[in-house]
Design a protein around this motif. Structure first.
Motif, PDB file in Angstrom:
ATOM      1  N   VAL A   1     -46.845  -8.913  34.201  1.00  0.00           N
ATOM      2  CA  VAL A   1     -46.016  -7.970  33.449  1.00  0.00           C
ATOM      3  C   VAL A   1     -45.944  -8.379  31.985  1.00  0.00           C
ATOM      4  O   VAL A   1     -45.963  -7.529  31.082  1.00  0.00           O
ATOM      5  CB  VAL A   1     -44.614  -7.864  34.077  1.00  0.00           C
ATOM      6  CG1 VAL A   1     -43.670  -7.064  33.177  1.00  0.00           C
ATOM      7  CG2 VAL A   1     -44.700  -7.214  35.449  1.00  0.00           C
TER       8      VAL A   1
ATOM      9  N   CYS B   1     -40.420  -7.703  38.335  1.00  0.00           N
ATOM     10  CA  CYS B   1     -41.849  -7.805  38.034  1.00  0.00           C
ATOM     11  C   CYS B   1     -42.689  -7.666  39.302  1.00  0.00           C
ATOM     12  O   CYS B   1     -43.731  -6.994  39.296  1.00  0.00           O
ATOM     13  CB  CYS B   1     -42.150  -9.139  37.351  1.00  0.00           C
ATOM     14  SG  CYS B   1     -41.507  -9.285  35.668  1.00  0.00           S
TER      15      CYS B   1
ATOM     16  N   SER C   1     -35.114  -3.903  37.852  1.00  0.00           N
ATOM     17  CA  SER C   1     -35.230  -3.720  36.405  1.00  0.00           C
ATOM     18  C   SER C   1     -34.089  -2.866  35.877  1.00  0.00           C
ATOM     19  O   SER C   1     -33.654  -3.027  34.731  1.00  0.00           O
ATOM     20  CB  SER C   1     -36.578  -3.100  36.027  1.00  0.00           C
ATOM     21  OG  SER C   1     -36.763  -1.844  36.636  1.00  0.00           O
TER      22      SER C   1
ATOM     23  N   LEU D   1     -41.967  -4.672  30.833  1.00  0.00           N
ATOM     24  CA  LEU D   1     -41.220  -4.365  32.040  1.00  0.00           C
ATOM     25  C   LEU D   1     -40.900  -2.877  32.107  1.00  0.00           C
ATOM     26  O   LEU D   1     -40.388  -2.295  31.155  1.00  0.00           O
ATOM     27  CB  LEU D   1     -39.929  -5.177  32.092  1.00  0.00           C
ATOM     28  CG  LEU D   1     -39.115  -5.079  33.387  1.00  0.00           C
ATOM     29  CD1 LEU D   1     -39.867  -5.741  34.542  1.00  0.00           C
ATOM     30  CD2 LEU D   1     -37.744  -5.725  33.214  1.00  0.00           C
TER      31      LEU D   1
END
Length: 246
Positions: free
Chosen positions: A112, A189, A126, A119
């Protein structure tokens, strides 16, 4: 040895074993550092770092190395420290409240970090990091002190950091808080990597992500800031091998 230093050494050594349990190792590289309390250092900035050359499964409370911000070894340790770990971590420990700093090169994290878009705000994890993620552009191996001020400018007050082309980093007011931040970033990730292998991620709207971050309590000291999760993982480590306490 001061009781507070002994406690800090055991906590940090346990964290190294937790990382090994989770597979967050990179041969003998990467670092977790912990600032010693004022009761031990007298107010100076002293912190503990892993001895360079040992795998995380070999780190113990007694072989952790005590250093100052200049990189001087303070406890007569026979072990060297990794200059890359010292430069990056000592820079971030200069942030007010950066009691613990963690850095990894996991496959998902580096992948990532190597994406131009970084991200993706597209999954449960996230979404809990809305406006919490900082980026720092790759400048090579972090052994040059002049990079330090640029790292601090890049980070600001954000505790989840993506070092572009390099890996992940977190810092916290406590070790469990830094761990909770890093675990969430790592999971985000991993899921992004899996999602992008199948197609384009479904974005989470800004307002929903902001709400998720407000509602997520795992980083908040008033709600333990990851202490319960960390304790559970330490109990797992203890059942396998508690030699880190030595």
């Amino acid at each position: 040895m001061h009781a507070d230093e002994r406690a800090a050494r055991i906590q940090l050594a346990a964290c190294y074993r937790v990382f090994a349990l989770l597979g967050w190792t990179e041969m003998i590289y990467n670092h977790i550092t912990l600032r010693l309390p004022a009761s031990v250092s007298g107010g100076d900035k002293h912190f503990l770092i892993n001895p360079f050359g040992l795998h995380y499964t070999e780190v113990t409370a007694s072989n952790l190395v005590k250093v100052n911000l200049a990189g001087d070894i303070l406890d007569g340790s026979p072990h060297p420290i990794n200059p890359a770990g010292y430069v990056l971590h000592s820079t971030i420990h200069a942030i007010n409240g950066a009691h613990c700093v963690m850095h990894t090169h996991t496959t998902a994290g580096v992948a990532v970090a190597s994406l131009a878009s970084g991200l993706s705000q597209s999954n449960f994890y996230s979404a809990q990091l809305h406006d919490m993620v900082a980026y720092h552009d790759f400048e090579g191996i972090t052994i040059h002190a002049e990079e330090g001020p640029r790292v601090l400018r890049s980070i600001g007050n954000r505790q989840a950091v993506i070092l572009r082309n390099h890996g992940l980093l977190s810092w916290g007011k406590t070790l469990p808080q830094a761990f909770a931040v890093l675990w969430t970033l790592q999971r985000a990730c991993e899921i992004q990597l899996a999602t992008q292998s199948m197609g384009a991620p479904l974005p989470v709207p800004e307002a929903i992500a902001a709400k998720c971050t407000r509602d997520a309590l795992q980083f908040d000291p008033r709600h333990g800031a990851g202490q319960d999760v960390f304790n559970a993982l330490v109990r797992q480590v203890d059942r396998i091998d508690d030699s880190y306490r030595n």
